[in-house]
Design an enzyme around this catalytic site. Structure first.
Site, PDB file in Angstrom:
ATOM      1  N   THR A 166      53.663  22.123   1.758  1.00 45.51           N
ATOM      2  CA  THR A 166      52.937  21.248   2.555  1.00 45.51           C
ATOM      3  C   THR A 166      52.574  19.898   1.846  1.00 45.51           C
ATOM      4  O   THR A 166      52.712  18.801   2.403  1.00 45.51           O
ATOM      5  CB  THR A 166      51.363  21.867   2.932  1.00 45.51           C
ATOM      6  OG1 THR A 166      51.710  23.066   3.626  1.00 45.51           O
ATOM      7  CG2 THR A 166      50.724  20.737   3.612  1.00 45.51           C
TER       8      THR A 166
ATOM      9  N   GLY B 136      42.847  -8.949  -3.173  1.00 44.30           N
ATOM     10  CA  GLY B 136      43.112  -7.816  -2.122  1.00 44.30           C
ATOM     11  C   GLY B 136      42.321  -7.006  -1.710  1.00 44.30           C
ATOM     12  O   GLY B 136      41.266  -6.981  -2.566  1.00 44.30           O
ATOM     13  N   ASN B 137      42.551  -5.928  -1.045  1.00 40.89           N
ATOM     14  CA  ASN B 137      41.614  -4.836  -0.770  1.00 40.89           C
ATOM     15  C   ASN B 137      41.515  -3.879  -2.194  1.00 40.89           C
ATOM     16  O   ASN B 137      40.525  -3.256  -2.431  1.00 40.89           O
ATOM     17  CB  ASN B 137      42.233  -4.058   0.212  1.00 40.89           C
ATOM     18  CG  ASN B 137      41.819  -4.603   1.588  1.00 40.89           C
ATOM     19  OD1 ASN B 137      40.819  -4.986   2.025  1.00 40.89           O
ATOM     20  ND2 ASN B 137      42.994  -5.034   2.468  1.00 40.89           N
ATOM     21  N   THR B 138      42.669  -3.760  -2.777  1.00 44.65           N
ATOM     22  CA  THR B 138      42.644  -2.851  -3.971  1.00 44.65           C
ATOM     23  C   THR B 138      42.911  -3.703  -5.466  1.00 44.65           C
ATOM     24  O   THR B 138      42.065  -3.548  -6.267  1.00 44.65           O
ATOM     25  CB  THR B 138      44.038  -2.221  -4.033  1.00 44.65           C
ATOM     26  OG1 THR B 138      43.883  -1.292  -2.631  1.00 44.65           O
ATOM     27  CG2 THR B 138      44.061  -1.127  -4.912  1.00 44.65           C
TER      28      THR B 138
ATOM     29  N   TYR C 127      50.684 -18.201  15.541  1.00 43.74           N
ATOM     30  CA  TYR C 127      49.821 -17.066  15.891  1.00 43.74           C
ATOM     31  C   TYR C 127      48.985 -17.524  16.977  1.00 43.74           C
ATOM     32  O   TYR C 127      48.138 -18.602  17.182  1.00 43.74           O
ATOM     33  CB  TYR C 127      48.892 -16.769  14.485  1.00 43.74           C
ATOM     34  CG  TYR C 127      48.978 -15.503  14.174  1.00 43.74           C
ATOM     35  CD1 TYR C 127      49.844 -14.486  14.098  1.00 43.74           C
ATOM     36  CD2 TYR C 127      47.478 -14.967  14.163  1.00 43.74           C
ATOM     37  CE1 TYR C 127      49.594 -13.220  13.625  1.00 43.74           C
ATOM     38  CE2 TYR C 127      47.265 -13.507  13.863  1.00 43.74           C
ATOM     39  CZ  TYR C 127      48.382 -12.887  13.608  1.00 43.74           C
ATOM     40  OH  TYR C 127      48.083 -11.492  13.169  1.00 43.74           O
TER      41      TYR C 127
ATOM     42  N   ASP D 277      55.030  -7.179   2.441  1.00 42.73           N
ATOM     43  CA  ASP D 277      54.184  -7.117   1.363  1.00 42.73           C
ATOM     44  C   ASP D 277      53.589  -5.528   1.561  1.00 42.73           C
ATOM     45  O   ASP D 277      52.994  -5.047   2.651  1.00 42.73           O
ATOM     46  CB  ASP D 277      53.148  -7.970   1.481  1.00 42.73           C
ATOM     47  CG  ASP D 277      51.779  -8.022   0.440  1.00 42.73           C
ATOM     48  OD1 ASP D 277      52.479  -8.162  -0.514  1.00 42.73           O
ATOM     49  OD2 ASP D 277      51.008  -7.622   0.923  1.00 42.73           O
TER      50      ASP D 277
ATOM     51  N   ASP E 150      45.803 -13.765   2.989  1.00 42.84           N
ATOM     52  CA  ASP E 150      46.640 -13.249   2.248  1.00 42.84           C
ATOM     53  C   ASP E 150      48.126 -13.487   2.780  1.00 42.84           C
ATOM     54  O   ASP E 150      48.882 -13.605   2.158  1.00 42.84           O
ATOM     55  CB  ASP E 150      46.450 -11.707   2.217  1.00 42.84           C
ATOM     56  CG  ASP E 150      46.266 -10.943   3.668  1.00 42.84           C
ATOM     57  OD1 ASP E 150      45.761 -11.558   4.340  1.00 42.84           O
ATOM     58  OD2 ASP E 150      46.564  -9.477   3.411  1.00 42.84           O
ATOM     59  N   ARG E 151      48.155 -13.519   4.103  1.00 47.14           N
ATOM     60  CA  ARG E 151      49.470 -13.736   4.948  1.00 47.14           C
ATOM     61  C   ARG E 151      49.768 -14.924   4.932  1.00 47.14           C
ATOM     62  O   ARG E 151      50.942 -15.456   4.967  1.00 47.14           O
ATOM     63  CB  ARG E 151      49.183 -13.057   6.427  1.00 47.14           C
ATOM     64  CG  ARG E 151      49.090 -11.482   6.224  1.00 47.14           C
ATOM     65  CD  ARG E 151      48.900 -10.996   7.599  1.00 47.14           C
ATOM     66  NE  ARG E 151      50.134 -11.062   8.683  1.00 47.14           N
ATOM     67  CZ  ARG E 151      50.036 -10.930   9.719  1.00 47.14           C
ATOM     68  NH1 ARG E 151      48.940 -10.683  10.431  1.00 47.14           N
ATOM     69  NH2 ARG E 151      51.301 -10.736  10.695  1.00 47.14           N
TER      70      ARG E 151
ATOM     71  N   ASP F 252      43.819 -14.512  -6.042  1.00 52.31           N
ATOM     72  CA  ASP F 252      44.213 -13.665  -4.849  1.00 52.31           C
ATOM     73  C   ASP F 252      43.675 -12.502  -4.755  1.00 52.31           C
ATOM     74  O   ASP F 252      43.777 -11.566  -5.610  1.00 52.31           O
ATOM     75  CB  ASP F 252      45.772 -13.430  -5.019  1.00 52.31           C
ATOM     76  CG  ASP F 252      46.388 -12.879  -3.799  1.00 52.31           C
ATOM     77  OD1 ASP F 252      45.636 -12.683  -2.746  1.00 52.31           O
ATOM     78  OD2 ASP F 252      47.349 -12.032  -3.873  1.00 52.31           O
TER      79      ASP F 252
END
Length: 279
Positions: A208, A44-46, A123, A153, A132-133, A42
């Protein structure tokens, strides 16, 4: 030292007691593979997650930065010649090319709308629903059959995906995740810094930096609670499942929610593998 013989059923307890041992060490122990060895990935982006399956059992799982994908996947494949199939979810778009060299000996199964799915997909453009979904929805279908399920998620993005009790995927939503919001506030302004995550005690930041932390955290929390309330009003007996790399940032007090086990994604991969291995 004499190396012990480990049966697959005892691997989890062995790993817990002997954390210094790596997968390479375990392979040298000549693990007894009782059925057939398969690999799930799996990406993912990270983060990238890897699973070694022996039939319905998870022999091994590992999580690493996505940048380490090629090194770890090559090592797993080369050290496990018994692997028969690889099933993968890829939002980055690099796995297909990387695994091409193994296609002559291993069946490669990409997760996507073209495969046999355990749900009906509403969809509008089915090919645009991310792998991923699809994996998350399949995992929900396996874990909670005949239920209304909202899967939330939390990763680079926050995704909301709804599967109804008739196993119909009704759609969902995509929202910026924690780090994306921090970066956006800095990028699109002249003077705001990029904040690091810290759980704020109140919505009232005294600087801030604290105001950014508070604004991002409570905005996400309010968004999630609002989304849950919407589905609860429209669908009875709703199950809410949280997963993803940033899920630990949420309070465990979210009412009637389920924080998915480590095996949630792995079980979904196994489910899709069984449905598609004969195609």
């Amino acid at each position: 030292a004499k190396v012990p013989c480990i049966r697959s059923a005892n691997i989890k307890s062995f790993l817990f007691l002997n954390k210094r041992f790596t997968l390479k060490t375990l392979i040298k122990f000549k693990l007894k593979i009782t059925f057939r060895l398969n690999l799930g990935i799996d990406l993912g982006n990270t983060m990238a997650k890897f699973y070694l399956f022996d039939g319905d059992k998870i022999l091994f799982q590992q999580k690493a930065n996505s940048s380490s994908f090629d090194t770890i996947s090559s090592k797993l494949i080369n050290e496990n010649p018994e692997i028969k199939e690889i099933i993968y979810s890829d939002v980055v778009g690099i796995i297909a090319e990387s695994l091409k060299k193994y296609a002559h000996k291993i069946k490669i199964i990409p997760i996507g709308s073209q495969m046999r799915l355990p749900f009906t997909n509403l969809y509008q453009n089915q090919n645009k629903l991310g792998a991923d979904r699809i994996l998350l929805i399949a995992s929900a279908a396996k874990a909670y059959p005949k239920s209304n399920v909202l899967v939330i998620d939390l990763g680079s993005c926050i995704t909301y995906d709804f599967l109804d009790q008739e196993s119909v995927y009704q759609g969902g939503a995509i929202s910026p995740g924690f780090m994306m919001r921090y970066k956006a506030l800095s990028h699109f302004t002249a003077n705001l810094p990029i904040a690091n995550y810290k759980t704020p005690k109140t919505p009232q930041g005294k600087s801030t930096y604290e105001a950014i932390q508070s604004g991002v955290y409570f905005a996400i929390l309010d968004e999630i609670n609002s989304r849950i309330e919407y589905y609860k009003k429209n669908y009875k007996s709703l199950k809410v499942v949280f997963t993803g790399g940033d899920v630990n940032k949420l309070p465990k007090t979210l009412k009637n929610s389920i924080f998915a086990s480590l095996n949630f994604i792995a079980d979904g991969m196994l489910h899709l593998l069984k449905l598609n291995r004969d195609l």
